[in-house]
Design a protein around this motif. Sequence first.
Motif, PDB file in Angstrom:
ATOM      1  N   MET A   1      21.816  -8.384  -9.702  1.00 46.10           N
ATOM      2  CA  MET A   1      22.912  -8.913  -8.922  1.00 46.10           C
ATOM      3  C   MET A   1      23.890  -9.621  -9.847  1.00 46.10           C
ATOM      4  O   MET A   1      23.496 -10.426 -10.686  1.00 46.10           O
ATOM      5  N   ALA A   2      25.148  -9.323  -9.751  1.00 45.75           N
ATOM      6  CA  ALA A   2      26.160  -9.963 -10.589  1.00 45.75           C
ATOM      7  C   ALA A   2      26.330 -11.414 -10.175  1.00 45.75           C
ATOM      8  O   ALA A   2      26.236 -11.764  -9.009  1.00 45.75           O
ATOM      9  N   ARG A   3      26.575 -12.250 -11.147  1.00 47.82           N
ATOM     10  CA  ARG A   3      26.730 -13.672 -10.893  1.00 47.82           C
ATOM     11  C   ARG A   3      28.135 -14.087 -11.336  1.00 47.82           C
ATOM     12  O   ARG A   3      28.595 -13.689 -12.386  1.00 47.82           O
ATOM     13  N   THR A   4      28.799 -14.869 -10.515  1.00 46.98           N
ATOM     14  CA  THR A   4      30.128 -15.352 -10.892  1.00 46.98           C
ATOM     15  C   THR A   4      29.999 -16.706 -11.564  1.00 46.98           C
ATOM     16  O   THR A   4      28.993 -17.404 -11.405  1.00 46.98           O
ATOM     17  N   ILE A   5      31.010 -17.086 -12.315  1.00 49.10           N
ATOM     18  CA  ILE A   5      30.978 -18.365 -13.013  1.00 49.10           C
ATOM     19  C   ILE A   5      30.785 -19.517 -12.037  1.00 49.10           C
ATOM     20  O   ILE A   5      30.084 -20.463 -12.311  1.00 49.10           O
ATOM     21  N   SER A   6      31.377 -19.424 -10.843  1.00 47.80           N
ATOM     22  CA  SER A   6      31.266 -20.512  -9.878  1.00 47.80           C
ATOM     23  C   SER A   6      29.841 -20.725  -9.383  1.00 47.80           C
ATOM     24  O   SER A   6      29.522 -21.783  -8.857  1.00 47.80           O
ATOM     25  N   GLU A   7      28.962 -19.744  -9.560  1.00 52.40           N
ATOM     26  CA  GLU A   7      27.564 -19.876  -9.150  1.00 52.40           C
ATOM     27  C   GLU A   7      26.707 -20.504 -10.235  1.00 52.40           C
ATOM     28  O   GLU A   7      25.535 -20.744 -10.032  1.00 52.40           O
ATOM     29  N   ASP A   8      27.265 -20.758 -11.384  1.00 53.12           N
ATOM     30  CA  ASP A   8      26.525 -21.287 -12.520  1.00 53.12           C
ATOM     31  C   ASP A   8      26.836 -22.762 -12.736  1.00 53.12           C
ATOM     32  O   ASP A   8      27.855 -23.263 -12.291  1.00 53.12           O
ATOM     33  N   ASN A   9      25.948 -23.441 -13.436  1.00 56.54           N
ATOM     34  CA  ASN A   9      26.241 -24.789 -13.912  1.00 56.54           C
ATOM     35  C   ASN A   9      27.304 -24.680 -14.991  1.00 56.54           C
ATOM     36  O   ASN A   9      27.275 -23.760 -15.799  1.00 56.54           O
ATOM     37  N   GLN A  10      28.225 -25.628 -14.997  1.00 59.62           N
ATOM     38  CA  GLN A  10      29.313 -25.574 -15.967  1.00 59.62           C
ATOM     39  C   GLN A  10      29.527 -26.931 -16.617  1.00 59.62           C
ATOM     40  O   GLN A  10      29.319 -27.961 -15.987  1.00 59.62           O
ATOM     41  N   VAL A  11      29.938 -26.902 -17.853  1.00 55.61           N
ATOM     42  CA  VAL A  11      30.361 -28.111 -18.549  1.00 55.61           C
ATOM     43  C   VAL A  11      31.569 -27.753 -19.400  1.00 55.61           C
ATOM     44  O   VAL A  11      31.612 -26.680 -20.009  1.00 55.61           O
ATOM     45  N   LYS A  12      32.554 -28.618 -19.397  1.00 49.99           N
ATOM     46  CA  LYS A  12      33.735 -28.440 -20.226  1.00 49.99           C
ATOM     47  C   LYS A  12      33.736 -29.557 -21.243  1.00 49.99           C
ATOM     48  O   LYS A  12      33.479 -30.722 -20.906  1.00 49.99           O
ATOM     49  N   GLY A  13      33.993 -29.206 -22.502  1.00 53.02           N
ATOM     50  CA  GLY A  13      33.989 -30.233 -23.527  1.00 53.02           C
ATOM     51  C   GLY A  13      34.572 -29.762 -24.833  1.00 53.02           C
ATOM     52  O   GLY A  13      34.903 -28.586 -25.016  1.00 53.02           O
ATOM     53  N   VAL A  14      34.695 -30.709 -25.741  1.00 53.84           N
ATOM     54  CA  VAL A  14      35.245 -30.445 -27.071  1.00 53.84           C
ATOM     55  C   VAL A  14      34.087 -30.229 -28.035  1.00 53.84           C
ATOM     56  O   VAL A  14      33.174 -31.059 -28.120  1.00 53.84           O
ATOM     57  N   LEU A  15      34.142 -29.122 -28.761  1.00 55.90           N
ATOM     58  CA  LEU A  15      33.119 -28.837 -29.764  1.00 55.90           C
ATOM     59  C   LEU A  15      33.265 -29.830 -30.911  1.00 55.90           C
ATOM     60  O   LEU A  15      34.296 -29.877 -31.576  1.00 55.90           O
ATOM     61  N   GLN A  16      32.240 -30.647 -31.103  1.00 57.15           N
ATOM     62  CA  GLN A  16      32.258 -31.643 -32.169  1.00 57.15           C
ATOM     63  C   GLN A  16      31.757 -31.075 -33.491  1.00 57.15           C
ATOM     64  O   GLN A  16      32.320 -31.357 -34.538  1.00 57.15           O
ATOM     65  N   ASN A  17      30.691 -30.276 -33.408  1.00 59.53           N
ATOM     66  CA  ASN A  17      30.041 -29.831 -34.634  1.00 59.53           C
ATOM     67  C   ASN A  17      29.164 -28.611 -34.361  1.00 59.53           C
ATOM     68  O   ASN A  17      28.548 -28.520 -33.306  1.00 59.53           O
ATOM     69  N   VAL A  18      29.128 -27.700 -35.305  1.00 58.26           N
ATOM     70  CA  VAL A  18      28.159 -26.604 -35.276  1.00 58.26           C
ATOM     71  C   VAL A  18      26.956 -27.119 -36.062  1.00 58.26           C
ATOM     72  O   VAL A  18      27.011 -27.246 -37.285  1.00 58.26           O
ATOM     73  N   ILE A  19      25.903 -27.451 -35.351  1.00 60.19           N
ATOM     74  CA  ILE A  19      24.715 -28.018 -35.982  1.00 60.19           C
ATOM     75  C   ILE A  19      23.968 -26.959 -36.785  1.00 60.19           C
ATOM     76  O   ILE A  19      23.466 -27.228 -37.871  1.00 60.19           O
ATOM     77  N   PHE A  20      23.910 -25.747 -36.223  1.00 54.00           N
ATOM     78  CA  PHE A  20      23.201 -24.645 -36.879  1.00 54.00           C
ATOM     79  C   PHE A  20      23.875 -23.341 -36.523  1.00 54.00           C
ATOM     80  O   PHE A  20      24.293 -23.143 -35.381  1.00 54.00           O
ATOM     81  N   ALA A  21      23.995 -22.446 -37.495  1.00 54.36           N
ATOM     82  CA  ALA A  21      24.516 -21.093 -37.266  1.00 54.36           C
ATOM     83  C   ALA A  21      23.617 -20.107 -38.017  1.00 54.36           C
ATOM     84  O   ALA A  21      23.488 -20.199 -39.239  1.00 54.36           O
ATOM     85  N   ALA A  22      22.978 -19.210 -37.286  1.00 52.12           N
ATOM     86  CA  ALA A  22      22.109 -18.210 -37.908  1.00 52.12           C
ATOM     87  C   ALA A  22      22.938 -17.261 -38.770  1.00 52.12           C
ATOM     88  O   ALA A  22      24.043 -16.886 -38.390  1.00 52.12           O
ATOM     89  N   LYS A  23      22.406 -16.886 -39.889  1.00 54.73           N
ATOM     90  CA  LYS A  23      23.110 -15.980 -40.801  1.00 54.73           C
ATOM     91  C   LYS A  23      23.009 -14.522 -40.373  1.00 54.73           C
ATOM     92  O   LYS A  23      23.857 -13.717 -40.722  1.00 54.73           O
ATOM     93  N   ASP A  24      21.972 -14.184 -39.592  1.00 52.96           N
ATOM     94  CA  ASP A  24      21.742 -12.790 -39.232  1.00 52.96           C
ATOM     95  C   ASP A  24      22.082 -12.461 -37.773  1.00 52.96           C
ATOM     96  O   ASP A  24      21.794 -11.375 -37.298  1.00 52.96           O
ATOM     97  N   SER A  25      22.678 -13.425 -37.050  1.00 52.00           N
ATOM     98  CA  SER A  25      23.065 -13.197 -35.659  1.00 52.00           C
ATOM     99  C   SER A  25      24.165 -14.199 -35.302  1.00 52.00           C
ATOM    100  O   SER A  25      24.591 -14.978 -36.147  1.00 52.00           O
ATOM    101  N   TYR A  26      24.579 -14.183 -34.061  1.00 54.03           N
ATOM    102  CA  TYR A  26      25.605 -15.122 -33.610  1.00 54.03           C
ATOM    103  C   TYR A  26      25.007 -16.380 -32.979  1.00 54.03           C
ATOM    104  O   TYR A  26      25.737 -17.200 -32.411  1.00 54.03           O
ATOM    105  N   PHE A  27      23.700 -16.562 -33.059  1.00 48.58           N
ATOM    106  CA  PHE A  27      23.058 -17.724 -32.456  1.00 48.58           C
ATOM    107  C   PHE A  27      23.536 -19.009 -33.122  1.00 48.58           C
ATOM    108  O   PHE A  27      23.597 -19.113 -34.343  1.00 48.58           O
ATOM    109  N   LYS A  28      23.876 -20.007 -32.274  1.00 48.22           N
ATOM    110  CA  LYS A  28      24.335 -21.289 -32.787  1.00 48.22           C
ATOM    111  C   LYS A  28      23.787 -22.431 -31.943  1.00 48.22           C
ATOM    112  O   LYS A  28      23.468 -22.260 -30.771  1.00 48.22           O
TER     113      LYS A  28
END
Length: 82
Positions: A1-28
């Motif tokens: 079943m497709a889910r819309t953004i309004s059905e999800d928990n949301q938070v809006k904010g300013v990115l302060q820091n990338v604590i970790f970024a994997a070198k072999d994927s986009y995981f952060k």
Amino acid sequence: MARTISEDNQVKGVLQNVIFAAKDSYFKILSVQVESDDFDWDEDELIVTGTFASVKPGSTYAFFWSTSDPSPLRPTVSGCSL
């Protein structure tokens, strides 16, 4: 079943820091200064994990995740938008 953004928990904010970024994927791991949310979160900061191709500290993002997430205090982000 497709889910819309309004059905999800949301938070809006300013990115302060990338604590970790994997070198072999986009995981952060990100530190986000919370501007607004649609759930009961009283802290100024939220640590967000997920898959992000490119993010820029100082930029504002909206993060969202499924309400079925078993760990709502440490969400795994399923999407992100400016």
